[in-house]
Design a protein around this motif. Structure first.
Motif, PDB file in Angstrom:
ATOM      1  N   PHE A  64       7.069  19.780   0.885  1.00 19.89           N
ATOM      2  CA  PHE A  64       7.658  18.476   0.729  1.00 19.89           C
ATOM      3  C   PHE A  64       6.109  17.356   0.493  1.00 19.89           C
ATOM      4  O   PHE A  64       5.584  17.764   0.575  1.00 19.89           O
ATOM      5  CB  PHE A  64       7.802  18.634   1.818  1.00 19.89           C
ATOM      6  CG  PHE A  64       8.383  18.700   3.591  1.00 19.89           C
ATOM      7  CD1 PHE A  64       9.959  18.356   3.551  1.00 19.89           C
ATOM      8  CD2 PHE A  64       8.391  19.993   4.426  1.00 19.89           C
ATOM      9  CE1 PHE A  64      10.900  19.151   4.088  1.00 19.89           C
ATOM     10  CE2 PHE A  64       9.545  21.120   4.835  1.00 19.89           C
ATOM     11  CZ  PHE A  64      10.668  20.773   4.270  1.00 19.89           C
ATOM     12  N   ASP A  65       7.125  16.616  -0.274  1.00 17.86           N
ATOM     13  CA  ASP A  65       6.441  15.213  -0.014  1.00 17.86           C
ATOM     14  C   ASP A  65       6.209  13.967   0.432  1.00 17.86           C
ATOM     15  O   ASP A  65       7.731  13.695   0.760  1.00 17.86           O
ATOM     16  CB  ASP A  65       6.551  14.289  -1.570  1.00 17.86           C
ATOM     17  CG  ASP A  65       6.456  16.073  -3.336  1.00 17.86           C
ATOM     18  OD1 ASP A  65       5.312  16.849  -2.558  1.00 17.86           O
ATOM     19  OD2 ASP A  65       6.900  16.041  -3.502  1.00 17.86           O
ATOM     20  N   LEU A  66       4.766  13.804   1.077  1.00 18.57           N
ATOM     21  CA  LEU A  66       5.557  12.582   2.307  1.00 18.57           C
ATOM     22  C   LEU A  66       4.873  11.556   1.557  1.00 18.57           C
ATOM     23  O   LEU A  66       3.585  11.532   1.259  1.00 18.57           O
ATOM     24  CB  LEU A  66       4.891  12.816   3.517  1.00 18.57           C
ATOM     25  CG  LEU A  66       4.368  11.945   3.943  1.00 18.57           C
ATOM     26  CD1 LEU A  66       5.962  11.213   4.858  1.00 18.57           C
ATOM     27  CD2 LEU A  66       3.975  12.238   5.595  1.00 18.57           C
ATOM     28  N   THR A  67       5.299  10.150   0.701  1.00 17.50           N
ATOM     29  CA  THR A  67       5.538   8.853   1.129  1.00 17.50           C
ATOM     30  C   THR A  67       5.259   7.982   1.773  1.00 17.50           C
ATOM     31  O   THR A  67       6.385   7.813   2.486  1.00 17.50           O
ATOM     32  CB  THR A  67       5.763   8.899  -0.779  1.00 17.50           C
ATOM     33  OG1 THR A  67       5.550   9.692  -1.985  1.00 17.50           O
ATOM     34  CG2 THR A  67       5.430   7.528  -1.342  1.00 17.50           C
ATOM     35  N   THR A  68       4.106   7.460   1.851  1.00 13.42           N
ATOM     36  CA  THR A  68       4.100   6.216   2.501  1.00 13.42           C
ATOM     37  C   THR A  68       4.339   4.319   2.184  1.00 13.42           C
ATOM     38  O   THR A  68       3.101   4.407   1.475  1.00 13.42           O
ATOM     39  CB  THR A  68       3.118   6.328   4.208  1.00 13.42           C
ATOM     40  OG1 THR A  68       3.171   7.410   4.810  1.00 13.42           O
ATOM     41  CG2 THR A  68       3.252   5.092   5.276  1.00 13.42           C
ATOM     42  N   PHE A  69       4.411   3.441   2.565  1.00 11.68           N
ATOM     43  CA  PHE A  69       4.764   2.334   2.048  1.00 11.68           C
ATOM     44  C   PHE A  69       4.388   1.652   3.066  1.00 11.68           C
ATOM     45  O   PHE A  69       4.865   1.196   4.170  1.00 11.68           O
ATOM     46  CB  PHE A  69       5.933   1.612   1.523  1.00 11.68           C
ATOM     47  CG  PHE A  69       6.254   2.810  -0.044  1.00 11.68           C
ATOM     48  CD1 PHE A  69       5.960   2.413  -0.940  1.00 11.68           C
ATOM     49  CD2 PHE A  69       7.076   4.222   0.405  1.00 11.68           C
ATOM     50  CE1 PHE A  69       5.993   2.624  -2.159  1.00 11.68           C
ATOM     51  CE2 PHE A  69       7.187   5.138  -0.381  1.00 11.68           C
ATOM     52  CZ  PHE A  69       7.318   4.739  -1.902  1.00 11.68           C
ATOM     53  N   VAL A  70       3.322   0.387   3.121  1.00 10.61           N
ATOM     54  CA  VAL A  70       2.632  -0.594   3.729  1.00 10.61           C
ATOM     55  C   VAL A  70       2.904  -1.544   3.748  1.00 10.61           C
ATOM     56  O   VAL A  70       2.283  -2.339   2.220  1.00 10.61           O
ATOM     57  CB  VAL A  70       1.273  -0.243   4.252  1.00 10.61           C
ATOM     58  CG1 VAL A  70       1.166  -0.952   5.340  1.00 10.61           C
ATOM     59  CG2 VAL A  70       1.091   1.811   4.550  1.00 10.61           C
ATOM     60  N   LEU A 112       0.286  -1.416   0.007  1.00 13.01           N
ATOM     61  CA  LEU A 112      -0.020   0.190  -0.243  1.00 13.01           C
ATOM     62  C   LEU A 112       0.694   1.668  -0.143  1.00 13.01           C
ATOM     63  O   LEU A 112       1.874   1.097   0.665  1.00 13.01           O
ATOM     64  CB  LEU A 112      -1.287  -0.071   1.496  1.00 13.01           C
ATOM     65  CG  LEU A 112      -1.636   0.999   1.320  1.00 13.01           C
ATOM     66  CD1 LEU A 112      -2.821   1.092   0.317  1.00 13.01           C
ATOM     67  CD2 LEU A 112      -2.216   0.838   3.020  1.00 13.01           C
ATOM     68  N   ILE A 113       0.890   2.164  -1.038  1.00 16.46           N
ATOM     69  CA  ILE A 113       1.433   3.686  -0.834  1.00 16.46           C
ATOM     70  C   ILE A 113       0.228   4.781  -1.567  1.00 16.46           C
ATOM     71  O   ILE A 113      -0.425   4.534  -1.286  1.00 16.46           O
ATOM     72  CB  ILE A 113       2.456   3.891  -2.428  1.00 16.46           C
ATOM     73  CG1 ILE A 113       3.032   2.509  -2.384  1.00 16.46           C
ATOM     74  CG2 ILE A 113       2.732   4.771  -2.284  1.00 16.46           C
ATOM     75  CD1 ILE A 113       3.432   2.535  -3.650  1.00 16.46           C
ATOM     76  N   PHE A 114       1.248   5.301  -0.087  1.00 16.57           N
ATOM     77  CA  PHE A 114      -0.059   6.459   0.346  1.00 16.57           C
ATOM     78  C   PHE A 114       0.795   8.005   0.167  1.00 16.57           C
ATOM     79  O   PHE A 114       2.022   7.921   0.852  1.00 16.57           O
ATOM     80  CB  PHE A 114      -0.723   6.275   1.618  1.00 16.57           C
ATOM     81  CG  PHE A 114      -0.869   7.761   1.669  1.00 16.57           C
ATOM     82  CD1 PHE A 114      -3.066   8.418   1.474  1.00 16.57           C
ATOM     83  CD2 PHE A 114      -0.575   9.235   2.939  1.00 16.57           C
ATOM     84  CE1 PHE A 114      -3.113   9.345   1.488  1.00 16.57           C
ATOM     85  CE2 PHE A 114      -1.168   9.951   3.185  1.00 16.57           C
ATOM     86  CZ  PHE A 114      -2.752  10.003   2.784  1.00 16.57           C
ATOM     87  N   SER A 115       0.393   8.919  -0.342  1.00 22.50           N
ATOM     88  CA  SER A 115       1.646  10.285  -0.369  1.00 22.50           C
ATOM     89  C   SER A 115       0.147  11.399  -0.562  1.00 22.50           C
ATOM     90  O   SER A 115      -0.759  11.438  -1.018  1.00 22.50           O
ATOM     91  CB  SER A 115       1.394  10.321  -2.244  1.00 22.50           C
ATOM     92  OG  SER A 115       2.618   8.889  -2.349  1.00 22.50           O
ATOM     93  N   THR A 116       1.131  12.266   0.258  1.00 24.12           N
ATOM     94  CA  THR A 116       1.192  13.528   0.311  1.00 24.12           C
ATOM     95  C   THR A 116       1.274  14.825   0.674  1.00 24.12           C
ATOM     96  O   THR A 116       2.780  14.449   0.504  1.00 24.12           O
ATOM     97  CB  THR A 116      -0.269  13.911   2.340  1.00 24.12           C
ATOM     98  OG1 THR A 116      -0.506  14.416   2.264  1.00 24.12           O
ATOM     99  CG2 THR A 116       0.300  13.230   2.991  1.00 24.12           C
ATOM    100  N   ALA A 117       1.264  15.726   0.694  1.00 24.26           N
ATOM    101  CA  ALA A 117       2.056  17.107   0.630  1.00 24.26           C
ATOM    102  C   ALA A 117       1.963  17.819   1.780  1.00 24.26           C
ATOM    103  O   ALA A 117       0.504  18.523   1.772  1.00 24.26           O
ATOM    104  CB  ALA A 117       1.843  17.891  -1.029  1.00 24.26           C
ATOM    105  N   LEU A 118       2.293  18.309   1.920  1.00 23.92           N
ATOM    106  CA  LEU A 118       3.003  18.523   3.293  1.00 23.92           C
ATOM    107  C   LEU A 118       3.575  20.454   2.901  1.00 23.92           C
ATOM    108  O   LEU A 118       4.848  20.033   3.279  1.00 23.92           O
ATOM    109  CB  LEU A 118       3.412  17.993   4.828  1.00 23.92           C
ATOM    110  CG  LEU A 118       2.953  16.872   5.129  1.00 23.92           C
ATOM    111  CD1 LEU A 118       3.692  16.386   5.792  1.00 23.92           C
ATOM    112  CD2 LEU A 118       1.817  17.292   5.664  1.00 23.92           C
ATOM    113  N   GLY A 119       2.663  20.983   2.413  1.00 25.35           N
ATOM    114  CA  GLY A 119       3.803  22.408   2.790  1.00 25.35           C
ATOM    115  C   GLY A 119       4.447  22.775   0.656  1.00 25.35           C
ATOM    116  O   GLY A 119       4.007  21.952  -0.042  1.00 25.35           O
TER     117      GLY A 119
END
Length: 638
Positions: A454-460, A445-452
């Motif tokens: 920054f690009d935050l990508t999470t791998f589960v 599972l991959i989840f991406s979001t933008a924080l200002g």
């Protein structure tokens, strides 16, 4: 009247002479001797008076029998010392019938012999190559006299004058008496039979005698054991001894041995106490008998040691493997008892069917969960988890399909593992658990979001795996009582062993080629059992049950062998199922890795790390069920 007077005179002169001649034929056997001679061994029988000599041979064992008819035995009864003198192994003599003295000469092998009858002796010559032995005589003639007698025989063979006459030898025999055997003390007898006492099943007795008569001692043993024990004629003696906690039969034999007595078993199980000398004398005169006993169930060769243990010195047992029979030679008074003993050994042994069940369950549960993070900007990032486009490869692209390029789009990404660092200002990028990974995950599972900026990508990644091996083997085997049986079902696994230190031929010159050898390892189901049926129809078993298999190893050795086995002795009833082995092994392995401090947070800690839990559970159960296979009933019901 004159005729009557003449007959009276003739009767008075003739009859006394005739009677005297008849009395002269009543011979006496006074001594038996074994002497060395030139190239032969001589057996000399000292004879006083007349006798008719007859001889014959017997085989198995080799024997020469000399019968002296019209004689009676006056020689002392002396047992042979057992020394082999020129092939003569033993000499026995005795009053065979009221008017026959029999001399039995036991030999290594039957050979040519000569029997000569001279005045005052019967001489038996047997050829031999061994003449260097000491002479033997049934009398207690001193050694010097015996040696002189041997020299006299040799000189007579050479034609020289004899050193002493036969009459002188007969006189020496008349004035000597036999040397009685030294009796064994009670303590010495019990010490020699200490091993028999520990294994004896007879009731134990503790008793003390103070100058008690042998009649009272034997009566006490008869009352204690419940057996009928009688004394022979002229049995006398007193006993002073103390016996503590000994089997009654062994204690009685010790007392009798100390008194020079022995026990003779009579028909009906009656025990008779007799003198050892009388017993030996009676045994030497009893004729022997040979019987052929066929064996039905056992091997004839296996019974020979047991039968030989109860035979007398004159007896022998030989097995014939062709007909599976025993040739038994024994004195006629004991041959029936020996045959009954053989029949008691030759019994049909019961068969036992043994069914085993080996249950092996191997279960493995695996649970793995992990979270990885990638945090970066367009100016600074780690190019490991998320690949970012390289603006240097941008080209014009028609995005609205009007035929005119209206945007610049990168056509390639930055090279792998190339990290971009922004210079000249504050910037931040991060990787969380970048090197952790779940092997063959069930969920990615991959989840991406933008924080200002920054690009935050999470791998589960997540995985749950269950492995179950349920193995059940039921070997069955049938065997005879007290016989080991084994059943093996499996594979022979080839194992190749490479020895890099050994050079084999056929390689390139100057180079050492490793040598490879192949060995085979047995795996599978193995059942080995030895049953014994007791008198209460229970079964005592020695059991070896084993199950083994081969698995590829995680290390570089190639294979591992997993083995489950049980060795046990167990007593169970007919048809009863017993558990001879049970084992449960549980192994739990928990692994946790992640961002320090955050991974230890309750509940939320799993979001900042990787966790793995593996549980291995092995259950082993071995059951065994024996059945006694009885004899089949005949159609007539008998």
């Amino acid at each position: 009247m004159k005729a009557l007077l003449l007959l009276a005179v003739l009767f008075a002169t003739v009859v006394p002479g005739a009677l005297a001649g008849t009395a002269a034929r009543d011979g006496e056997v006074r001594a038996v001797s074994v002497l060395p001679a030139a190239g032969k061994v001589e057996i000399v029988i000292d004879l006083q008076g007349a006798a008719v000599v007859q001889d014959f041979t017997l085989a198995n064992p080799a024997r020469l029998v000399i019968d002296l008819k019209g004689t009676h035995l006056t020689a002392p009864v002396t047992l042979y010392d057992g020394q082999n003198r020129g092939g003569v192994r033993n000499i026995r003599y005795g009053q065979f019938t009221p008017d026959i003295v029999r001399v039995v000469i036991e030999l290594d092998a039957l050979k040519d012999y000569q029997v000569e009858k001279a005045s005052g002796q019967v001489l038996v010559r047997i050829g031999t190559e061994r003449t260097a032995f000491a002479a033997w005589s049934s009398t207690t003639v001193p050694t010097a006299a015996v040696a002189a007698r041997a020299q006299a025989r040799e000189r007579m063979d050479e034609g020289a004058a004899p050193m002493e006459t036969t009459a002188e030898l007969g006189q020496a025999a008349r004035i000597t008496t036999p040397t009685p055997a030294q009796p064994m003390s009670i303590d010495e007898y019990l010490a020699r039979h200490r091993a028999d006492a520990t294994q004896a099943q007879a009731p134990r007795i503790t008793v003390q005698w103070d100058n008690a008569s042998i009649e009272d001692v034997i009566a006490g043993f008869a009352a204690f054991s419940g057996r009928t024990i009688i004394l022979g004629r002229d049995i006398k003696g007193n006993v002073t001894a103390e016996i503590k906690n000994q089997p009654w039969d062994l204690a009685m034999y010790a007392v009798l041995q100390s008194q020079g007595l022995a026990v003779k078993t009579m028909p009906g199980g009656i025990l008779m106490v007799v003198s050892q000398v009388e017993l030996a004398r009676a045994d030497s005169t009893v004729p022997i008998e040979t019987r052929l006993v066929r064996i039905n169930y056992a091997k004839a060769t296996s019974l020979v040691p047991s039968i030989a243990s109860i035979l007398t010195k004159r007896g022998a047992a030989v097995a014939d493997s062709t007909s599976n029979a025993l040739v038994i030679t024994e004195v006629s008074s004991r041959i029936d008892e020996v045959v009954e003993f053989v029949k008691g050994l030759d019994q049909r042994t019961p068969q036992v069917s043994i069914q085993a069940k080996i249950i092996f369950v191997d279960r493995t549960d695996v649970e793995e969960l992990g979270v990885k993070y990638d945090l970066g900007t367009t100016n600074q990032f780690f190019n490991k988890l998320v690949q970012r486009p390289d603006p240097r490869t941008a080209k014009p692209v028609d995005t609205n399909l009007d035929g005119v390029p209206d945007a610049l789009v990168p056509t390639d990404n930055f090279p792998a593992n190339q990290n971009i660092v922004a210079l000249g200002g504050n910037s931040l990028s991060a990787l969380g658990n970048a090197s952790q990974e779940v092997v063959n995950p069930a969920l990615d599972l991959i989840f991406s979001t933008a924080l200002g900026n920054f690009d935050l990508t999470t791998f589960v990644q997540a995985l749950q795996r269950v492995e179950l091996a349920d193995i059940q083997a039921e070997p069955t085997i049938t065997t005879l009582d007290n016989r080991q049986a084994e059943i093996l079902v499996g594979d022979r696994v080839p194992i190749r062993v490479i020895d890099v230190s050994a050079a084999s031929t056929g390689g390139v010159a100057g180079q050492n080629v490793p040598r490879a050898t192949v060995s085979f390892q047995q795996t599978g189901i193995n059942l080995r059992v030895t049953p014994h049926v007791t008198g209460t129809r229970q079964i005592l078993m020695e059991v070896h049950a084993e199950r083994s298999n081969v698995r590829p190893a995680a290390v570089d050795i190639g294979y591992t062998f997993q083995t489950q086995q049980a060795d046990n002795q167990i007593l169970v009833s007919d048809g009863e199922t017993a558990v001879i082995g049970g084992l449960t092994v549980t192994e739990v392995t928990v692994t946790k890795s992640g961002i320090p401090f955050l991974v230890d947070l309750p509940i939320l800690g799993k979001l900042f790390g990787f966790t793995s839990q593996q549980e291995n559970r092995r259950d082993l159960l071995i059951l065994i069920t024996p059945h006694i296979i009885d004899d089949l009933v005949s159609p007539t019901g008998q």
